[in-house]
Design a protein around this motif. Sequence first.
Motif, PDB file in Angstrom:
ATOM      1  N   ALA A 119       0.833  -1.203   0.000  1.00 29.47           N
ATOM      2  CA  ALA A 119       0.000   0.000   0.000  1.00 29.47           C
ATOM      3  C   ALA A 119       0.871   1.257   0.000  1.00 29.47           C
ATOM      4  O   ALA A 119       0.558   2.246  -0.677  1.00 29.47           O
ATOM      5  N   ALA A 120       1.966   1.238   0.763  1.00 30.04           N
ATOM      6  CA  ALA A 120       2.863   2.389   0.801  1.00 30.04           C
ATOM      7  C   ALA A 120       3.522   2.602  -0.559  1.00 30.04           C
ATOM      8  O   ALA A 120       3.652   3.739  -1.036  1.00 30.04           O
ATOM      9  N   ARG A 121       3.931   1.521  -1.208  1.00 19.90           N
ATOM     10  CA  ARG A 121       4.530   1.630  -2.534  1.00 19.90           C
ATOM     11  C   ARG A 121       3.528   2.173  -3.542  1.00 19.90           C
ATOM     12  O   ARG A 121       3.874   3.015  -4.394  1.00 19.90           O
ATOM     13  N   ALA A 122       2.281   1.699  -3.448  1.00 15.53           N
ATOM     14  CA  ALA A 122       1.256   2.176  -4.371  1.00 15.53           C
ATOM     15  C   ALA A 122       0.982   3.663  -4.178  1.00 15.53           C
ATOM     16  O   ALA A 122       0.749   4.402  -5.145  1.00 15.53           O
ATOM     17  N   ALA A 123       1.027   4.118  -2.904  1.00  7.84           N
ATOM     18  CA  ALA A 123       0.787   5.529  -2.629  1.00  7.84           C
ATOM     19  C   ALA A 123       1.908   6.400  -3.187  1.00  7.84           C
ATOM     20  O   ALA A 123       1.667   7.533  -3.618  1.00  7.84           O
ATOM     21  N   VAL A 124       3.121   5.895  -3.197  1.00 11.69           N
ATOM     22  CA  VAL A 124       4.262   6.652  -3.722  1.00 11.69           C
ATOM     23  C   VAL A 124       4.244   6.662  -5.246  1.00 11.69           C
ATOM     24  O   VAL A 124       4.582   7.662  -5.883  1.00 11.69           O
ATOM     25  N   GLY A 125       3.860   5.536  -5.840  1.00 13.29           N
ATOM     26  CA  GLY A 125       3.766   5.491  -7.292  1.00 13.29           C
ATOM     27  C   GLY A 125       4.755   4.551  -7.933  1.00 13.29           C
ATOM     28  O   GLY A 125       5.472   3.796  -7.265  1.00 13.29           O
ATOM     29  N   GLU A 126       4.823   4.595  -9.265  1.00  7.86           N
ATOM     30  CA  GLU A 126       5.607   3.636 -10.034  1.00  7.86           C
ATOM     31  C   GLU A 126       7.105   3.716  -9.761  1.00  7.86           C
ATOM     32  O   GLU A 126       7.839   2.761 -10.012  1.00  7.86           O
ATOM     33  N   THR A 127       7.569   4.855  -9.249  1.00  7.56           N
ATOM     34  CA  THR A 127       9.006   4.994  -8.983  1.00  7.56           C
ATOM     35  C   THR A 127       9.421   4.419  -7.633  1.00  7.56           C
ATOM     36  O   THR A 127      10.606   4.412  -7.304  1.00  7.56           O
ATOM     37  N   ALA A 128       8.462   3.954  -6.850  1.00  2.01           N
ATOM     38  CA  ALA A 128       8.785   3.392  -5.535  1.00  2.01           C
ATOM     39  C   ALA A 128       9.654   2.146  -5.692  1.00  2.01           C
ATOM     40  O   ALA A 128       9.489   1.374  -6.650  1.00  2.01           O
ATOM     41  N   PRO A 129      10.575   1.925  -4.766  1.00  6.21           N
ATOM     42  CA  PRO A 129      11.437   0.743  -4.879  1.00  6.21           C
ATOM     43  C   PRO A 129      10.668  -0.553  -4.632  1.00  6.21           C
ATOM     44  O   PRO A 129       9.654  -0.572  -3.933  1.00  6.21           O
ATOM     45  N   VAL A 130      11.168  -1.628  -5.200  1.00  7.08           N
ATOM     46  CA  VAL A 130      10.693  -2.962  -4.846  1.00  7.08           C
ATOM     47  C   VAL A 130      11.171  -3.248  -3.427  1.00  7.08           C
ATOM     48  O   VAL A 130      12.306  -2.930  -3.070  1.00  7.08           O
ATOM     49  N   ILE A 131      10.282  -3.820  -2.604  1.00  3.20           N
ATOM     50  CA  ILE A 131      10.642  -4.089  -1.204  1.00  3.20           C
ATOM     51  C   ILE A 131      10.295  -5.538  -0.880  1.00  3.20           C
ATOM     52  O   ILE A 131       9.124  -5.924  -0.937  1.00  3.20           O
TER      53      ILE A 131
END
Length: 346
Positions: A128-140
């Motif tokens: 959810a945090a990655r989705a909120a940041v967007g496509e540039t968010a790192p893979v975690i």
Amino acid sequence: MPQYDAVLLVSFGGPEGPADVLPFLRNVTRGRGIPEERLEEVAEHYHHFGGISPINQWCREVIEALRAEFRDAGIDLPIYWGNRNWPPMLVDAVTRMTGDGVRRALAICTSAYGSYSSCRQYVEDIAAARAAVGETAPVIDKIRHFFDHPGFIDGFAKQLEAELGKVEDASATRVVFTAHSIPGSMEECSGPAGARYSDQVAEAAELVAERAGWTGPYDVVWQSRSGPPAMPWLEPDINDHLKVLASEEVDTVVVSPVGFLSDHIEVLWDLDNEAAETAAGLGLRYLRAGTPRIDADLVGMFRDLVSERVFGTPLQRLGKLPVWDPLLEGCCPARRPPAPDKHRTR
């Protein structure tokens, strides 16, 4: 091996002052329909300790120790920190990581076991945090479960051994291991070979007892139940079990909270207040072993878990239950019960 360029510590979070308590509880219970008066009742648990949960300071100390450990081990990775329910928030940490150019990170989550609430929910929160940041968010990627890692087991064993040193008559003493109860609907954990949450806790308890040199009887019980009375949860509750022990000519109980990595509010309130009061009312001598110290065992464990994913070093573990990748589809499925009438307190 995937190429990682950061580590992310993910924790539950907790209030750091009286004014934080109710806002924190609202964050924890958002969308569950918990009445305000119930939140105010639970808030008293925090106010009993000055409105401060120890969990955030614990995270700060772990990060400081882990940075030093990484330097010594040649792990050149920055460490970020994000909480699920209180600043620093997980989404803010992912935002900072994105701004710093992080492409792939390894998440250390502060729960050793596999179940929905202790594993899959962390994965969902990260997504959810990655989705909120967007496509540039790192893979975690999340580290594996570590309930049988030698550092985890030894940390609890040392604390248990210290309390057992205060026991005069081992024949009248019972060791009791506790972990957070969960609904029966969440009990099954569908890793590759299957391993129930209760099986993981039982294996950890067996290993801790062995490492602490305890050869007497011990029990695994549960605490912090938070669902409606009609909903089946793992039993027995520690308070009910203490009544059984009092009827069995046990005079000393040594409690080890093997389900928890740190002495947060849930441990302090449920064990050091409620269970201790129950034991006193029953005439039982009550000793409570601590959770692991932030020492070479704990920090070395986190280093090992990171090294497994960064360098491909062999898994360090003592148990026989299967270990699985928490990123696999179907691991720790979301079998959510109806909204509880009491949330988990941390």
